[in-house]
Design an enzyme around this catalytic site. Structure first.
Site, PDB file in Angstrom:
ATOM      1  CB  SER A 186       4.956   5.288   4.162  1.00  0.00           C
ATOM      2  OG  SER A 186       5.309   6.356   5.009  1.00  0.00           O
TER       3      SER A 186
ATOM      4  CD  GLN B 249       9.319  13.189  -3.861  1.00  0.00           C
ATOM      5  OE1 GLN B 249       9.528  13.214  -5.074  1.00  0.00           O
ATOM      6  NE2 GLN B 249      10.295  13.033  -3.001  1.00  0.00           N
TER       7      GLN B 249
ATOM      8  CG  ASN C 154      -1.855   1.187   1.264  1.00  0.00           C
ATOM      9  OD1 ASN C 154      -2.421   1.547   0.219  1.00  0.00           O
ATOM     10  ND2 ASN C 154      -2.055   1.802   2.410  1.00  0.00           N
TER      11      ASN C 154
ATOM     12  CG  HIS D 155      -0.737   6.204   4.713  1.00  0.00           C
ATOM     13  ND1 HIS D 155      -2.117   6.204   4.769  1.00  0.00           N
ATOM     14  CD2 HIS D 155      -0.315   7.094   5.649  1.00  0.00           C
ATOM     15  CE1 HIS D 155      -2.499   7.050   5.713  1.00  0.00           C
ATOM     16  NE2 HIS D 155      -1.434   7.605   6.257  1.00  0.00           N
TER      17      HIS D 155
ATOM     18  CG  ASP E  51      -3.147   3.651   6.877  1.00  0.00           C
ATOM     19  OD1 ASP E  51      -3.218   3.048   5.791  1.00  0.00           O
ATOM     20  OD2 ASP E  51      -3.928   4.565   7.201  1.00  0.00           O
TER      21      ASP E  51
HETATM   22  C1  GRF Z   1      -2.614   8.712  -2.892  1.00  0.00           C
HETATM   23  O1  GRF Z   1      -2.157   9.952  -2.466  1.00  0.00           O
HETATM   24  C2  GRF Z   1      -2.320   7.637  -1.884  1.00  0.00           C
HETATM   25  O2  GRF Z   1      -1.312   7.974  -0.991  1.00  0.00           O
HETATM   26  C3  GRF Z   1      -3.594   7.506  -1.106  1.00  0.00           C
HETATM   27  O3  GRF Z   1      -4.621   7.834  -2.005  1.00  0.00           O
HETATM   28  C4  GRF Z   1      -4.116   8.653  -3.044  1.00  0.00           C
HETATM   29  C5  GRF Z   1      -4.549   8.025  -4.334  1.00  0.00           C
HETATM   30  O4  GRF Z   1      -4.384   8.833  -5.445  1.00  0.00           O
HETATM   31  N1  GRF Z   1      -3.666   6.187  -0.532  1.00  0.00           N
HETATM   32  P1  GRF Z   1      -4.523   8.219  -6.917  1.00  0.00           P
HETATM   33  O5  GRF Z   1      -5.888   7.589  -7.027  1.00  0.00           O
HETATM   34  O6  GRF Z   1      -3.418   7.233  -7.100  1.00  0.00           O
HETATM   35  O7  GRF Z   1      -4.404   9.418  -7.831  1.00  0.00           O
END
Ligand code: GRF
Length: 220
Positions: free
Chosen positions: A143, A180, A114, A116, A152
């Site tokens: 992360s 990032q 995942n 996060h 998480d």
């Molecule tokens: C990302 O920022 C990720 O960290 C979080 O949800 C967002 C998803 O964005 N879990 P996307 O759908 O990949 O544009």
């Protein structure tokens, strides 16, 4: 006679929304030397843009609409059936906004990643950018971690940092953090597909050795 090359690890991505991380993974997987193949994209929202991205890339997609299930267990059981049918080696959560049941997480232990949007263990859950601002943090980030039963809370593999500037808002931070993520996630997925990272009994193993702290991609 040359032996057939070993089949590439099969990657299944789960997403719920925009799918910008999915796009970064698709782009990376198109590089000739990428050691894995995205075989399917699963989504819990029928209209999500992530599905469009999968279609544009000619990747098979499927929807398990969580609003059609009475319980989390029933939803997860259906999702698990759809996943199992496609026999992936790794499941990549890319903005998948559902909390998964313990049974589901256990079934794919060590094979589910995942991303996060915070420097875990700081700010699990939602609104991470605003919480980092409210706390007066100078550095924020993202992360990539193995998924375990704890929300998480699974062992962190790698992080990318972002410097918080005085004029940053939750929106500008979200943008910087996502940029990032798009660099970090493909790198970690590559390591996973190459067999370099594994989930051991006590945490992450990198090249067979315990990873004492997450690998850091510093802020540029
Ligand atoms: C990302 O920022 C990720 O960290 C979080 O949800 C967002 C998803 O964005 N879990 P996307 O759908 O990949 O544009």
């Amino acid at each position: 006679m040359k032996a057939d090359p070993a089949p590439l690890p099969r990657i299944l991505v789960l997403a719920s929304g925009q799918g910008s991380n999915l796009q970064a993974l698709i782009d990376a997987s198109r590089e000739r030397d990428f050691p894995g193949q995205i075989i399917a994209v699963g989504c819990n929202r029928p209209g999500a843009f992530a599905l469009e991205r999968a279609g544009q890339a000619n990747i098979e997609s499927f929807v398990v609409d969580h609003t059609r299930f009475d319980s989390r267990e029933a939803f997860d059981a259906q999702l698990m059936a759809e996943i199992r049918r496609r026999d992936p080696d790794v499941i990549v959560l890319a903005g998948f906004m559902r909390i998964l049941t313990t049974d589901f997480v256990r079934a794919f232990r060590g094979r589910m990643l995942n991303v996060h949007p915070s420097l875990l263990p700081r700010y699990t859950g939602l609104n991470t950018h605003q919480r980092a601002l409210d706390a007066g943090d100078r550095v924020h980030g993202t992360s990539v971690h193995f998924v375990t039963e704890e929300l998480d809370g699974g062992p962190v593999i790698a992080q990318a940092e972002v410097t918080i500037e005085p004029n940053d808002t939750a929106d500008t931070l979200a943008e910087k953090v996502q940029a990032q993520e798009h660099v970090l996630y493909p790198v970690v997925l590559r390591w996973f597909c190459e067999g370099r990272i594994q989930l051991g009994a006590d945490g992450v193993l990198f090249d067979g050795a315990p990873l004492r702290a997450p690998l850091i991609l510093p802020a540029s």
